[in-house]
Write an enzyme that holds these catalytic residues in place. Structure first.
Site, PDB file in Angstrom:
ATOM      1  N   SER A  88       0.874  -1.163   0.000  1.00 42.10           N
ATOM      2  CA  SER A  88       0.000   0.000   0.000  1.00 42.10           C
ATOM      3  C   SER A  88       0.915   1.219   0.000  1.00 42.10           C
ATOM      4  O   SER A  88       2.116   1.082  -0.215  1.00 42.10           O
ATOM      5  CB  SER A  88      -0.867  -0.060   1.248  1.00 42.10           C
ATOM      6  N   CYS A  89       0.359   2.421   0.272  1.00 44.06           N
ATOM      7  CA  CYS A  89       1.256   3.578   0.158  1.00 44.06           C
ATOM      8  C   CYS A  89       2.054   3.838   1.430  1.00 44.06           C
ATOM      9  O   CYS A  89       2.934   4.687   1.433  1.00 44.06           O
ATOM     10  CB  CYS A  89       0.500   4.809  -0.306  1.00 44.06           C
ATOM     11  N   ILE A  90       1.712   3.156   2.525  1.00 41.23           N
ATOM     12  CA  ILE A  90       2.575   3.293   3.708  1.00 41.23           C
ATOM     13  C   ILE A  90       2.946   1.909   4.226  1.00 41.23           C
ATOM     14  O   ILE A  90       2.386   0.924   3.791  1.00 41.23           O
ATOM     15  CB  ILE A  90       1.938   4.122   4.856  1.00 41.23           C
TER      16      ILE A  90
END
Lengths: 103, 414
Positions: A101-103
């Site tokens: 995911s983005c983090i």
């Protein structure tokens, strides 16, 4: 990035043990990574692994849905091949990045 | 007259209309935008609706009023794009285009999961990715007595990938404030390997789940919702029981894309990662959630894309080579509860980094660290969205490409 010797080959892996460069991969490396996870690779596994590598080369993101529609294996079958985490384990063994995911 | 046609008047389409109209000669170019709905929603606000932080009127405006006066706004359903004839069929007319921008976004597809739209849907199972869903959930939470709250992601990619995690954090704060946190179990369920999937983030942020007493269930790919047992079940028959399920269903591009034969299996359009030109047709460009580019589906990404795409459309119509410029840049506030937030900055190739933003060393915002200041930033962003971002006014000091100044890249060793 760190260098690691897998199946007699010097390869670069990230901090979670995923290959940094998919071109450094070969089937012996796959077998050894799978062994560490506790999976014994069969021809069916390799069919899936080669499919994932081709998809990755084409820039297609790895998702359970796509593998399920690949015609090679359905989603239940994918879980049987790579229990307890089909995405993270199949990508690691295939020498491609883990889906994130983005983090 | 040449025709620039934009499909979709959401965040990306509205920005493109407002960027391009003033830059195209009005005696040469007609600019038209089509959307079937009247209302433009501030979608980041949907996260706050369930907790009564925002009211309905704070997250919606009439779409037409947000768009440049010299742009034709057509409020009609789009039936089909016919790329080989440069035509788009609307419900009762067909329009031609010279250049087409597709900004039809993505939306939830709960029908993709077996049992999700069963008897418990909107009774004990809710989404917060739609206006209606977020409001229904708000009403449910107002007098919920507690139990097992399961926050769940069906599959990737989803719009705003951190929103479900933010929801779990905000739920923790919400129930604490109501004095009933001891009556609520919060479980976060994801198909990925963890709540944080990038090493920098797991190192910096793993404490959050523990601090907020949120139980994690990773590697869970849902097979079905069992409405009788009130449980979600994965392909290994792992069952997670719930009293209240807040799920992010499969996200898909608009059905229009499927009808037009332009998308992949999730109706996202194959798009050049750096120029935003569609891979199949040179006069079709794609922006925002409608693309298949491996960037986050988020307004901030659409915002950075819009700046590159504006330049590229102008280059294209003058016959120049397109700029391979867009780098996947995203810049997002992440609510962590208790009036604090994180700020992250990353692109296709770079993980979120530590440092300051937007100014090296000065900040005032700190990346990847919780602060009250970041929370204010997130709340202030609603004003920026309505008054600057949609109008195409550049946000001062925030550049389209990711800047590497003032950022720390070697924290992995820490």
């Amino acid at each position: 990035m760190e260098a690691k010797t897998i199946a007699g080959m010097q390869v670069n892996v990230n901090e979670e043990g995923y290959l940094e460069d998919m071109n450094q991969w070969n089937e012996n490396i796959a077998t050894e990574i799978a062994d560490e996870i506790g999976i014994e690779l069969t021809d069916k596994h390799f069919e899936v692994l080669h499919y994932l590598r081709n998809q990755n080369k084409e820039g297609v993101a790895l998702t359970i849905r796509r593998v399920g529609k690949s015609g090679i294996v359905d989603i239940k079958g994918l879980y049987t091949l790579f229990p307890k985490g089909p995405l993270k384990f199949s990508s690691k063994i295939a020498g491609i990045p883990k889906p994130t995911s983005c983090i | 007259m040449k025709k620039l046609l934009i499909l979709g008047a959401g965040t990306a389409g509205t920005m493109m209309a407002n960027h391009l109209r003033p830059k195209l000669r009005s005696n040469e170019w007609d600019v038209t935008i089509v959307d079937q709905y009247k209302t433009h929603y501030y979608q980041p606000g949907f996260l706050f609706l369930p907790f009564d932080t925002y009211t309905e009127s704070q997250v919606k405006k009439v779409g037409k009023k947000l768009i440049h006066k010299k742009v034709n706004y057509i409020q009609k359903k789009i039936e089909k794009i016919i790329p080989n004839e440069n035509k788009v069929q609307l419900e009762d007319e067909t329009i031609n285009y010279d250049v087409l921008i597709i900004a039809t976004g993505s939306k939830i597809a709960p029908q993709e999961t077996q049992g999700l739209l069963g008897p418990l849907w909107k009774k004990d199972i809710f989404d917060f990715y739609t206006y209606e869903g977020a409001l229904a959930l708000r009403d449910k939470l107002r007098d919920w007595k507690g139990g097992k709250l399961v926050v769940h992601i069906t599959e990737m990619p989803i719009k705003c990938p951190v929103a479900p995690l933010e929801f779990a954090f905000l739920a923790d704060s919400y129930f604490r404030k109501k004095g009933m946190r001891d009556k609520v179990d919060i479980t976060y369920v994801t198909p990925l390997s963890g709540a944080f999937t990038k090493p920098t983030c797991s190192t910096a942020l793993a404490y959050l789940l523990e601090e907020k007493d949120i139980h994690l269930e990773p590697d869970f790919s849902i097979m079905e919702v069992d409405n009788n047992q009130k449980a979600i079940v994965d392909y290994e028959e792992r069952e997670i029981p719930f009293d209240l399920l807040v799920t992010v269903p499969t996200n898909m591009g608009d059905e229009l894309i499927e009808r037009s034969g332009l998308g992949d299996d999730l109706n996202f359009i194959p798009t050049d990662h750096n120029t935003l030109q569609s891979k199949a047709h040179e006069n079709i460009f794609v922006i925002g959630d409608a693309t298949d580019v491996p960037a986050s589906k988020a307004g901030s990404v659409a915002h950075f894309q819009a700046e590159t795409l504006t330049d590229n459309i102008l280059l294209y119509i003058d016959g120049y080579k397109l700029k391979k410029e867009f780098d996947g840049h995203a810049n997002c506030f992440i609510e962590t509860g208790n009036n604090k937030a994180l700020l992250i900055d990353f692109n296709y190739n770079t993980e979120p980094v530590h440092g300051t933003f937007p100014f090296a060393k000065i900040g005032p915002l700190r990346l990847l660290k919780e602060s009250v200041f970041n929370h204010w930033g997130k709340l202030a962003f609603r004003w920026i969205y309505w008054n600057m971002l949609l109008k195409g006014i550049a946000i001062p000091f925030v550049s389209r490409n990711m800047s590497f100044k003032g950022k720390v890249f070697d924290i992995k060793s820490k």
